[in-house]
Design an enzyme around this catalytic site. Structure first.
Site, PDB file in Angstrom:
ATOM      1  N   ASP A 199       0.857  -1.183   0.000  1.00 18.18           N
ATOM      2  CA  ASP A 199       0.000   0.000   0.000  1.00 18.18           C
ATOM      3  C   ASP A 199       0.891   1.230   0.000  1.00 18.18           C
ATOM      4  O   ASP A 199       1.998   1.213   0.538  1.00 18.18           O
ATOM      5  CB  ASP A 199      -0.904  -0.009   1.240  1.00 18.18           C
ATOM      6  CG  ASP A 199      -1.867   1.164   1.302  1.00 18.18           C
ATOM      7  OD1 ASP A 199      -2.256   1.677   0.226  1.00 18.18           O
ATOM      8  OD2 ASP A 199      -2.233   1.576   2.413  1.00 18.18           O
ATOM      9  N   HIS A 200       0.405   2.302  -0.595  1.00 19.35           N
ATOM     10  CA  HIS A 200       1.111   3.583  -0.530  1.00 19.35           C
ATOM     11  C   HIS A 200       0.862   4.250   0.816  1.00 19.35           C
ATOM     12  O   HIS A 200      -0.192   4.077   1.429  1.00 19.35           O
ATOM     13  CB  HIS A 200       0.645   4.508  -1.646  1.00 19.35           C
ATOM     14  CG  HIS A 200       0.986   4.019  -3.014  1.00 19.35           C
ATOM     15  ND1 HIS A 200       0.124   4.106  -4.076  1.00 19.35           N
ATOM     16  CD2 HIS A 200       2.107   3.426  -3.495  1.00 19.35           C
ATOM     17  CE1 HIS A 200       0.701   3.613  -5.158  1.00 19.35           C
ATOM     18  NE2 HIS A 200       1.904   3.181  -4.820  1.00 19.35           N
TER      19      HIS A 200
ATOM     20  N   TYR B 141      -4.930   4.641   0.694  1.00 18.45           N
ATOM     21  CA  TYR B 141      -6.086   3.830   0.268  1.00 18.45           C
ATOM     22  C   TYR B 141      -5.805   3.120  -1.052  1.00 18.45           C
ATOM     23  O   TYR B 141      -6.660   3.042  -1.924  1.00 18.45           O
ATOM     24  CB  TYR B 141      -7.350   4.702   0.168  1.00 18.45           C
ATOM     25  CG  TYR B 141      -7.551   5.600   1.360  1.00 18.45           C
ATOM     26  CD1 TYR B 141      -8.005   5.080   2.574  1.00 18.45           C
ATOM     27  CD2 TYR B 141      -7.245   6.958   1.310  1.00 18.45           C
ATOM     28  CE1 TYR B 141      -8.173   5.897   3.687  1.00 18.45           C
ATOM     29  CE2 TYR B 141      -7.403   7.778   2.415  1.00 18.45           C
ATOM     30  CZ  TYR B 141      -7.866   7.237   3.600  1.00 18.45           C
ATOM     31  OH  TYR B 141      -8.022   8.047   4.704  1.00 18.45           O
ATOM     32  N   HIS B 142      -4.594   2.545  -1.183  1.00 21.45           N
ATOM     33  CA  HIS B 142      -4.191   1.862  -2.408  1.00 21.45           C
ATOM     34  C   HIS B 142      -3.715   0.431  -2.134  1.00 21.45           C
ATOM     35  O   HIS B 142      -2.652   0.028  -2.612  1.00 21.45           O
ATOM     36  CB  HIS B 142      -3.059   2.636  -3.100  1.00 21.45           C
ATOM     37  CG  HIS B 142      -3.444   3.985  -3.583  1.00 21.45           C
ATOM     38  ND1 HIS B 142      -2.508   4.971  -3.873  1.00 21.45           N
ATOM     39  CD2 HIS B 142      -4.644   4.546  -3.835  1.00 21.45           C
ATOM     40  CE1 HIS B 142      -3.128   6.059  -4.285  1.00 21.45           C
ATOM     41  NE2 HIS B 142      -4.430   5.835  -4.261  1.00 21.45           N
ATOM     42  N   PRO B 143      -4.445  -0.392  -1.391  1.00 16.94           N
ATOM     43  CA  PRO B 143      -3.982  -1.770  -1.153  1.00 16.94           C
ATOM     44  C   PRO B 143      -4.043  -2.600  -2.434  1.00 16.94           C
ATOM     45  O   PRO B 143      -4.977  -2.480  -3.230  1.00 16.94           O
ATOM     46  CB  PRO B 143      -4.971  -2.291  -0.100  1.00 16.94           C
ATOM     47  CG  PRO B 143      -6.218  -1.493  -0.333  1.00 16.94           C
ATOM     48  CD  PRO B 143      -5.740  -0.123  -0.740  1.00 16.94           C
TER      49      PRO B 143
END
Length: 499
Positions: free
Chosen positions: A236-237, A428-430
């Site tokens: 994730d980011h 919010y980039h999983p």
């Protein structure tokens, strides 16, 4: 830390930050060259990016490169220019150029790195989500062969004795508690089951179905149908925050409260313009920190021009209860240095064999020392940009973290590490929890057509299949994966063309 999911038609495209970012062409070339995913290089995926996109360029001075864009696709995208955004975002872009970052006329074309105002997922000032684009606007919801069942919880995929997916067991209810009490229903499939639950939902369903790490499934009492690394390789980011108080009177700024928000809605309803017709983050920058691999895009800045000291959007999920305990910062701006190419790897596991119990999410942020160094360099670069005009003349200075002793030098690694520790949160980039890989790749869950290994009639088509996290925001890549996954379904089932 809050990891929200898009439990609506359109999924998380309904609640994201509307930034349309395809990421670096090198990301996809490495999917093929490094991870063995033949057919997923940039030249292979570009047609699927373009197939989905309906770009609306600026009326004047557009810098969109038509070789890389489609203007008639279903997913509407708008090119932002200086005339559309907060003046502080314009200042930030100019200051970044004065610092040495190059102005990128079209970051969704041949080269990602540089600084610019973003393309956003809107249609005449209204958010464009995938349900609106692909179902509502195309009238696909009127087709007899499409049924959308809301308030329906997928409990597990069912397999026959030959490991062929025959359908899914669902329960219905407006909440998980209500669904838990409802009777089980079996929905049979004729050809395949396709999971598009995202990087959390898809591995959750697979493991509840007996597809996942054999040892872990045994620990929670689920019989293993196929031993695969489901839920592993989570990435994730992560972004962190540097806050600057603005000078009084600059750009006529004012904090956005309820009255201003209502006024913005009224203006938007009138003519499709105003504050809520654009993105919260109106300037972006991508570059390489120089940490190995030295040329890979591993840093991004999301620039916010509407940051009050106690803005709940940015405090959510951080270690801070308040950046401004005495309410002395009614208006500020913030560059958000973002870790684009993390080396830390997490996992998603089941908490129990109860399919309604939320899974355990362990992203293991910052467990690799390189991630700390990349973010330290990102913070220092953000500070250097903020020292350049025109934005330098519009701010009072950097706001000190209230959690750090006054004796600690703000230029020290100790202080910068505190920024990372206390302000970092998810972007919010999983991704990557059902990794794609070539035959023989023991660390993959799906093959190059996104079919789950070791079973039949089951695919995963969402961000979880990425073999490596892309260097930027993940909404546009997820839509590309949907387009390419649909093409593979048609390729594997040519009889579907007749329908």
């Amino acid at each position: 830390m809050n990891w929200p999911r898009g439990y609506v038609v359109g999924g998380s495209s309904v609640l994201n930050a509307i930034l349309y970012v395809r990421c670096s062409p090198k990301d996809y070339d490495e999917w093929e060259s490094v991870h063995g995913c033949t057919g997923w290089s940039h030249k292979d995926v570009l047609p699927y990016f373009m197939r989905s996109e309906g770009m609306t360029p600026r009326k004047v001075d557009s810098t969109v490169d038509p070789k890389y864009h489609n203007f008639d696709g279903p997913y509407r995208v708008t090119e932002l220019g200086p005339e559309h955004v907060n003046p502080f975002a314009v200042d930030f872009v100019e200051s970044a150029v004065n610092h040495g970052l190059k102005r990128n006329p079209d970051y969704n074309a041949a080269e990602q790195q540089g600084v610019f105002h973003p393309h956003i997922s809107t249609d005449r000032g209204v958010r464009c989500d995938t349900f609106t684009a692909y179902i509502k606007n195309t009238k696909a919801d009127q087709r007899p062969n499409l049924v959308v069942q809301a308030n329906t919880f997928v409990q597990k995929v069912v397999f026959d004795g030959n490991k062929k997916a025959t359908g899914v067991i669902v329960r219905r209810g407006k909440s998980l508690d209500e669904a838990r009490k409802a009777p089980e229903e079996f929905i049979r499939c004729k050809r395949e089951v396709v999971l598009s639950g995202g990087a959390i939902g898809s591995p959750w369903i697979l493991m509840n179905s007996g597809v996942g790490p054999k040892q872990h499934l045994a620990e929670v009492g689920i019989p293993c149908i196929e031993d695969l690394p489901v839920g592993q390789n989570l990435k994730d980011h992560l972004y962190t925050c540097v806050l600057y108080k603005t000078k009084d009177g600059e750009h006529d700024q004012k904090p956005v409260g309820l009255a201003e928000y209502i006024a913005g809605i009224e203006q938007h309803d009138k003519d499709g313009t105003g504050a809520i017709s654009t993105a919260l983050l109106e300037a972006l920058a991508f570059w390489s920190s120089g940490v190995e691999p030295k040329t890979r895009t591993d840093l991004e800045i999301h620039f916010s021009a509407s940051f009050a000291g106690n803005n709940p959007f940015f405090l959510a999920g951080t270690g801070l209860k308040s950046w401004d305990p005495e309410n002395q910062i009614p208006y500020g701006v913030s560059p958000l240095p973002t870790l684009c190419n993390p080396k830390s790897v997490g996992e998603i596991k089941l908490a129990s064999n109860d399919p309604f119990e939320h899974p355990i999410i362990d992203p293991r942020y910052l467990t690799h020392e390189d991630d700390w160094e990349i973010l330290r360099r990102g913070i220092r670069t953000a500070r250097e940009i903020m020292k350049k005009d025109p934005i330098a003349s519009k701010v009072v200075g950097e706001v000190r973290l209230p959690t750090v002793d006054e004796k600690v030098d703000m230029e020290s690694d100790e202080y910068i590490n505190a920024i990372i520790r206390d302000t970092s949160t998810t972007v919010y980039h999983p991704t990557t929890t059902c990794r794609m890989g070539p035959d023989g790749d023991a660390n993959s869950v799906v093959d190059l057509h996104l079919r789950v290994r070791g079973v039949k009639g089951l695919r995963v088509i969402d961000a979880s299949i990425m073999p490596e996290l892309v260097s930027g925001n993940t909404n546009a890549p997820s839509i590309m994966i949907g387009e390419k996954g649909a093409a593979h379904i048609l390729e594997d089932h040519p009889d579907l063309y007749a329908h």
